[in-house]
Design a protein around this motif. Structure first.
Motif, mmCIF file in Angstrom:
data_model
loop_
_atom_site.group_PDB
_atom_site.id
_atom_site.type_symbol
_atom_site.label_atom_id
_atom_site.label_comp_id
_atom_site.label_asym_id
_atom_site.label_seq_id
_atom_site.Cartn_x
_atom_site.Cartn_y
_atom_site.Cartn_z
ATOM 1 N N TYR A 85 27.144 -30.143 3.932
ATOM 2 C CA TYR A 85 27.072 -31.573 3.730
ATOM 3 C C TYR A 85 28.508 -32.159 3.937
ATOM 4 C CZ TYR A 85 22.167 -30.635 1.711
ATOM 5 O OH TYR A 85 20.993 -30.248 1.588
ATOM 6 N N PRO A 86 28.426 -33.434 4.476
ATOM 7 C CA PRO A 86 29.777 -34.068 4.415
ATOM 8 C C PRO A 86 29.939 -34.611 3.161
ATOM 9 C CG PRO A 86 28.143 -35.272 5.525
ATOM 10 C CD PRO A 86 27.486 -34.041 5.446
ATOM 11 N N ILE A 87 31.158 -34.694 2.703
ATOM 12 C CA ILE A 87 31.534 -35.548 1.300
ATOM 13 C C ILE A 87 30.611 -36.841 1.046
ATOM 14 C CG2 ILE A 87 33.664 -36.799 2.203
ATOM 15 C CD1 ILE A 87 34.821 -35.931 -0.540
ATOM 16 N N GLU A 88 30.427 -37.476 2.130
ATOM 17 C CA GLU A 88 29.628 -38.680 2.009
ATOM 18 C C GLU A 88 28.290 -38.386 1.458
ATOM 19 O OE1 GLU A 88 32.795 -39.525 5.051
ATOM 20 O OE2 GLU A 88 31.192 -37.778 4.573
ATOM 21 N N ARG A 89 27.812 -37.374 1.596
ATOM 22 C CA ARG A 89 26.448 -36.824 1.099
ATOM 23 C C ARG A 89 26.807 -36.068 -0.149
ATOM 24 N NH1 ARG A 89 22.714 -34.602 5.645
ATOM 25 N NH2 ARG A 89 21.180 -34.806 3.809
ATOM 26 N N ILE A 90 27.482 -36.035 -1.078
ATOM 27 C CA ILE A 90 27.727 -35.591 -2.182
ATOM 28 C C ILE A 90 26.507 -35.433 -3.187
ATOM 29 C CG2 ILE A 90 28.724 -37.343 -3.196
ATOM 30 C CD1 ILE A 90 29.528 -33.459 -3.768
ATOM 31 N N ARG A 91 25.721 -36.529 -3.278
ATOM 32 C CA ARG A 91 24.620 -36.477 -3.830
ATOM 33 C C ARG A 91 23.497 -35.740 -3.409
ATOM 34 N NH1 ARG A 91 24.112 -42.934 -5.658
ATOM 35 N NH2 ARG A 91 25.968 -43.166 -6.784
ATOM 36 N N ASP A 92 23.273 -35.693 -1.954
ATOM 37 C CA ASP A 92 22.073 -34.708 -1.640
ATOM 38 C C ASP A 92 22.567 -33.391 -1.793
ATOM 39 O OD1 ASP A 92 20.737 -37.008 -0.626
ATOM 40 O OD2 ASP A 92 21.840 -37.168 1.380
ATOM 41 N N ALA A 93 23.932 -32.724 -1.450
ATOM 42 C CA ALA A 93 24.379 -31.598 -1.595
ATOM 43 C C ALA A 93 24.174 -31.177 -3.302
ATOM 44 C CB ALA A 93 25.954 -31.591 -1.481
ATOM 45 N N VAL A 94 24.199 -31.846 -4.182
ATOM 46 C CA VAL A 94 24.250 -31.567 -5.525
ATOM 47 C C VAL A 94 22.745 -31.481 -5.861
ATOM 48 C CG1 VAL A 94 24.498 -32.163 -7.927
ATOM 49 C CG2 VAL A 94 26.535 -32.394 -6.268
ATOM 50 N N GLU A 95 21.960 -32.232 -5.331
ATOM 51 C CA GLU A 95 20.420 -31.940 -5.647
ATOM 52 C C GLU A 95 19.757 -30.876 -4.886
ATOM 53 O OE1 GLU A 95 18.503 -35.575 -3.920
ATOM 54 O OE2 GLU A 95 19.115 -37.046 -5.480
ATOM 55 N N ALA A 96 20.400 -30.457 -3.714
ATOM 56 C CA ALA A 96 19.770 -29.155 -3.226
ATOM 57 C C ALA A 96 20.442 -28.180 -4.182
ATOM 58 C CB ALA A 96 20.595 -29.163 -1.774
ATOM 59 N N GLN A 97 21.734 -28.074 -4.652
ATOM 60 C CA GLN A 97 22.222 -26.996 -5.468
ATOM 61 C C GLN A 97 21.322 -27.091 -6.660
ATOM 62 O OE1 GLN A 97 23.798 -24.252 -7.182
ATOM 63 N NE2 GLN A 97 25.241 -24.580 -5.242
ATOM 64 N N ALA A 98 21.304 -28.225 -7.476
ATOM 65 C CA ALA A 98 20.453 -28.043 -8.410
ATOM 66 C C ALA A 98 19.160 -27.717 -8.465
ATOM 67 C CB ALA A 98 20.708 -29.564 -9.178
ATOM 68 N N GLY A 99 18.463 -27.788 -7.294
ATOM 69 C CA GLY A 99 17.209 -27.375 -7.113
ATOM 70 C C GLY A 99 16.832 -26.015 -7.269
ATOM 71 N N ARG A 100 17.960 -25.135 -7.157
ATOM 72 C CA ARG A 100 17.921 -23.695 -7.296
ATOM 73 C C ARG A 100 16.951 -22.999 -6.414
ATOM 74 N NH1 ARG A 100 20.896 -21.318 -11.415
ATOM 75 N NH2 ARG A 100 21.751 -22.585 -13.255
ATOM 76 N N HIS A 101 16.776 -23.533 -5.254
ATOM 77 C CA HIS A 101 15.994 -22.784 -4.180
ATOM 78 C C HIS A 101 16.542 -22.476 -2.937
ATOM 79 C CE1 HIS A 101 12.197 -23.245 -6.901
ATOM 80 N NE2 HIS A 101 12.459 -24.687 -6.916
ATOM 81 N N VAL A 102 17.880 -22.677 -2.928
ATOM 82 C CA VAL A 102 18.338 -22.565 -1.721
ATOM 83 C C VAL A 102 18.728 -20.804 -1.795
ATOM 84 C CG1 VAL A 102 19.738 -24.629 -1.601
ATOM 85 C CG2 VAL A 102 20.865 -22.868 -2.835
ATOM 86 N N HIS A 103 19.001 -20.479 -0.567
ATOM 87 C CA HIS A 103 19.130 -19.018 -0.209
ATOM 88 C C HIS A 103 20.476 -18.910 0.002
ATOM 89 C CE1 HIS A 103 14.727 -18.724 0.967
ATOM 90 N NE2 HIS A 103 14.959 -19.074 -0.246
ATOM 91 N N GLY A 104 21.547 -18.602 -0.733
ATOM 92 C CA GLY A 104 22.745 -18.677 -0.563
ATOM 93 C C GLY A 104 23.653 -19.879 -1.091
ATOM 94 N N LYS A 105 24.867 -20.184 -0.521
ATOM 95 C CA LYS A 105 25.896 -21.335 -1.048
ATOM 96 C C LYS A 105 25.714 -22.552 -0.170
ATOM 97 C CE LYS A 105 28.907 -20.338 -3.237
ATOM 98 N NZ LYS A 105 29.007 -20.631 -4.803
ATOM 99 N N ILE A 106 26.162 -23.578 -0.806
ATOM 100 C CA ILE A 106 26.246 -24.866 -0.515
ATOM 101 C C ILE A 106 27.774 -25.620 -0.439
ATOM 102 C CG2 ILE A 106 25.481 -27.342 -0.732
ATOM 103 C CD1 ILE A 106 22.830 -26.565 -1.509
ATOM 104 N N VAL A 107 28.042 -25.856 0.541
ATOM 105 C CA VAL A 107 29.320 -26.229 1.085
ATOM 106 C C VAL A 107 29.428 -27.774 1.257
ATOM 107 C CG1 VAL A 107 31.460 -26.024 2.227
ATOM 108 C CG2 VAL A 107 29.972 -23.813 1.583
#
Length: 314
Positions: A289-311
């Protein structure tokens, strides 16, 4: 002026702001990193949302956000040894990483223990997005496996195997010669098999499902999420001294080990980078995610359903 993700009060992703801040500069003994990528970890949003967790890391709002980073040195202060302008680097800066520029103290050449804020040279052949995923997850996985003495002939039960730390723990255990059984949701089973783990669904009945895969039971266990894997391992007869958890607090059940990245050995991170470079360890990037979408990135990370890492990219 430059950009940095900040927050003024504890809360969820909605408290994060992309702020204009004064551009920092390297002082004596320091280097400035032009950040190009920042890897997210569960601890990042936990620090920003839970005062008790923030206090453990000596963080309080107003504060910056994130720890893992990679980029290029663009300023070197007087007396800072071992780094030059143009050097590619990766490491961690507590509650400061998601920003255009991060000023860090250059580690002393004779340092033998990892500093809270660490900076290393990025090996040629490893991109910044991958390098930015290594510090927290890699060191945490290495510390947990070391704590339980994982080695050849072991059958290791890893709870939360498809998460950001889990992908490292699975592969490092396999590189040590262990058989790995990893708990996860059924949607991640194929993903885990590709990493070398035998997947098993978490939830009620876990002990029976593990026993079906390994009738003799696991010999060691690492719980990367809650206490279910700890409790299951104890039920299956694993000795408490061969069970570690990273998410059950300082007093986990059954007298098992509580550990984390701070317990990693000084050379663990470099060893993991070498394994990545050799192709022995892969780092799946679930999303960028670009830095401008930091909230979307954190929501994806906090959901704990990603397979791997979010950058987050800058």
């Amino acid at each position: 002026m430059s950009r940095a993700v900040t927050y003024r009060a504890f809360g969820g992703p909605e408290v994060l702001e992309l702020s204009e801040v004064a551009e920092p500069h390297a002082g004596p003994g320091e280097v400035r990193v032009r950040v190009t990528a920042a890897g997210l970890n569960p601890m990042d949003w936990a620090i920003a949302s839970v005062p008790r967790v923030a206090a453990m890391f000596d963080v309080a709002p107003p504060a910056g956000f994130g720890y893992d980073l990679a980029g290029v040195v663009d300023e070197v202060g007087s007396g800072a040894e071992g780094f030059a302008v143009g050097d590619r680097v990766y490491g961690g800066a507590m509650a400061r990483a998601v920003a255009d520029f991060v000023v860090m103290r250059a580690p002393a050449p004779e340092a033998t223990t990892p500093a809270p804020d660490a900076l290393l040279h990025t090996p040629d052949g490893i991109g910044d997005e991958i390098a930015a995923t290594l510090p927290v997850a890699g060191r945490t996985a290495a510390a947990a496996l070391s704590r339980v003495g994982t080695g050849s002939g072991d059958t290791v039960l890893i709870g939360g195997a498809a998460g950001g730390v889990g992908i490292f723990a699975v592969q490092l255990a396999r590189l040590a010669g262990a058989r790995v059984i990893g708990t996860a949701s059924e949607g991640t089973f194929g993903f885990l098999r590709e990493l070398g783990a035998e997947p098993v669904a978490y939830g009620p009945g876990l002990a029976e499902r593990v026993r079906a895969l390994a009738p003799q039971g696991p010999t060691a266990a690492v719980d990367l999420f809650g206490t279910e894997t700890v409790e299951t391992a104890l039920e299956l007869g694993v000795a408490p001294g061969r069970i570690a958890t990273i998410a059950a607090g300082p007093n986990p059940p059954g007298g098992v080990h509580s550990t984390g990245g701070a317990d990693a050995e000084p050379g663990d991170l470099a060893r993991i980078a070498e394994a990545v470079l050799a192709g022995d360890l892969v780092v799946p990037i679930a999303a960028t995610y670009p830095i401008e979408r930091i909230r979307d990135a954190v929501e994806a990370q906090a959901g704990r359903h990603v397979h791997g890492k979010i950058v987050v990219t800058l």
